[in-house]
Design a protein around this motif. Structure first.
Motif, PDB file in Angstrom:
ATOM      1  N   ILE A 142       0.826  -1.222   0.000  1.00 12.32           N
ATOM      2  CA  ILE A 142       0.000   0.000   0.000  1.00 12.32           C
ATOM      3  C   ILE A 142       0.857   1.268   0.000  1.00 12.32           C
ATOM      4  O   ILE A 142       0.536   2.221  -0.719  1.00 12.32           O
ATOM      5  N   PRO A 143       1.964   1.353   0.775  1.00 18.09           N
ATOM      6  CA  PRO A 143       2.779   2.585   0.721  1.00 18.09           C
ATOM      7  C   PRO A 143       3.342   2.898  -0.664  1.00 18.09           C
ATOM      8  O   PRO A 143       3.391   4.062  -1.055  1.00 18.09           O
ATOM      9  N   ILE A 144       3.763   1.881  -1.408  1.00 18.86           N
ATOM     10  CA  ILE A 144       4.297   2.146  -2.757  1.00 18.86           C
ATOM     11  C   ILE A 144       3.218   2.767  -3.639  1.00 18.86           C
ATOM     12  O   ILE A 144       3.459   3.752  -4.346  1.00 18.86           O
ATOM     13  N   MET A 145       2.001   2.231  -3.581  1.00 14.11           N
ATOM     14  CA  MET A 145       0.925   2.759  -4.410  1.00 14.11           C
ATOM     15  C   MET A 145       0.533   4.164  -3.969  1.00 14.11           C
ATOM     16  O   MET A 145       0.313   5.053  -4.807  1.00 14.11           O
ATOM     17  N   VAL A 146       0.447   4.406  -2.671  1.00 17.60           N
ATOM     18  CA  VAL A 146       0.071   5.734  -2.179  1.00 17.60           C
ATOM     19  C   VAL A 146       1.123   6.768  -2.533  1.00 17.60           C
ATOM     20  O   VAL A 146       0.808   7.897  -2.953  1.00 17.60           O
ATOM     21  N   VAL A 147       2.394   6.415  -2.395  1.00 16.55           N
ATOM     22  CA  VAL A 147       3.473   7.352  -2.725  1.00 16.55           C
ATOM     23  C   VAL A 147       3.458   7.701  -4.213  1.00 16.55           C
ATOM     24  O   VAL A 147       3.640   8.864  -4.592  1.00 16.55           O
ATOM     25  N   MET A 148       3.204   6.736  -5.046  1.00 20.12           N
ATOM     26  CA  MET A 148       3.174   7.018  -6.484  1.00 20.12           C
ATOM     27  C   MET A 148       1.991   7.906  -6.853  1.00 20.12           C
ATOM     28  O   MET A 148       2.096   8.783  -7.721  1.00 20.12           O
TER      29      MET A 148
END
Length: 310
Positions: free
Chosen positions: A7-13
């Motif tokens: 989830i953090p990778i998707m939110v950061v992108m």
């Protein structure tokens, strides 16, 4: 892994894409901030007008088609619809042209706004989440997808449906278009596919040289001059009478024994009665065969008419 990696990778992108779109708008490089002028639109749309005439010219009579073809061909040759007709035979240097310099600066700003955030995110993922296996796809795949879905994980025995952290980054880079469209609208600068398209165009034309519309106009004029005309309504009366059963379709005897090559000499079976009969009588054929023969005859007549006399 789901809460601290996936989830953090998707939110950061998503957040980086929104930030990049806002920075692009502040720098004046948004898609809706600059609009082409009237002369630039005329320079482009006149090409579409010629292509439309070549495609649908058979729906108008020969005189109308010829007048339009001659008008557009002369306009293309003289450069009447160019944005700058005085410079149609000159090669513009983008390093000295203000418009070319502005285009190059806009391209550099967009490339920096694309390369810097993506490089930072990729370095962050490689440093903190290298070797992580995040999700498993719910459908089977072939072995050809292994190199695409498991980048950074050198495990030949792992199932193809598992996705690594670096591959998840690339999937988000190309798959977040609908989310960016929902948040930012249609004209946004956060789309990864648009960035890749810009990079491919930059590789195809690295010097930033603008398009030479005069050459495009000349090519379109030559295509118009080589386009034959075959009016679709030439025998509309006969086709309507055949469709409503008032006249019989053309037969082989009406076509084979015709002496002239002119279309007017090809009559219906009732008009040529007694001229093209064989010993066994009239041989009626299917309408599809007659239509095919009629199309071939029209194509040959149109090609012969397109050849200029010596």
């Amino acid at each position: 892994i789901r809460d601290w990696v996936l989830i953090p990778i998707m939110v950061v992108m998503v957040l980086v894409g929104v930030l990049r779109d806002q920075v692009t708008v502040l720098l004046g490089g948004g898609a809706s901030t600059k609009k082409p002028g009237l002369k630039a639109i005329r320079e482009t749309r006149i090409l579409a007008r010629g292509a439309t005439l070549r495609t649908y010219g058979n729906h108008i009579p020969l005189s109308s088609f010829t007048s339009r073809k001659n008008f557009l061909s002369n306009a293309y040759k003289k450069g009447e619809y160019l944005k700058n007709p005085a410079a149609m035979n000159q090669t513009v240097n983008p390093m000295t042209d203000p418009a070319g310099m502005e285009m190059m600066m806009e391209g550099m700003k967009k490339n920096f706004l694309m390369i810097i955030p993506q490089s930072i995110i990729m370095g962050w993922i490689n440093f903190f989440f290298s070797g992580f296996v995040l999700i498993k796809l719910p459908f089977p795949l072939t072995l050809r997808f292994k190199s695409m879905l498991q980048r950074g994980v050198e495990t030949p025995d792992m199932d193809v449906t598992w996705v690594s952290s670096l591959s998840w980054y690339f999937l988000n880079l190309f798959g977040l278009r609908s989310i960016f469209t929902l948040l930012l609208g249609e004209d946004n600068a956060a789309d990864g596919m648009r960035d890749m398209t810009a990079m491919s165009q930059m590789g195809a034309n690295p010097s930033g040289q603008p398009q030479d519309f005069y050459k495009l106009h000349l090519a379109e004029g030559e295509n118009l001059l080589l386009t034959p005309h075959d009016w679709e309504l030439g025998d509309i009366e006969h086709r309507l009478l055949v469709q409503y059963g008032k006249r019989k379709p053309k037969t082989v005897s009406d076509i084979v024994d015709v002496g002239d090559s002119d279309e007017k000499s090809i009559g219906s079976s009732s008009e040529n009665k007694g001229k093209g009969r064989r010993k066994g009588g009239d041989y009626a054929v299917y309408p599809g065969i007659v239509k095919l023969y009629d199309s071939c005859l029209r194509f040959s007549l149109g090609a012969a008419a397109a050849i200029p006399p010596k």
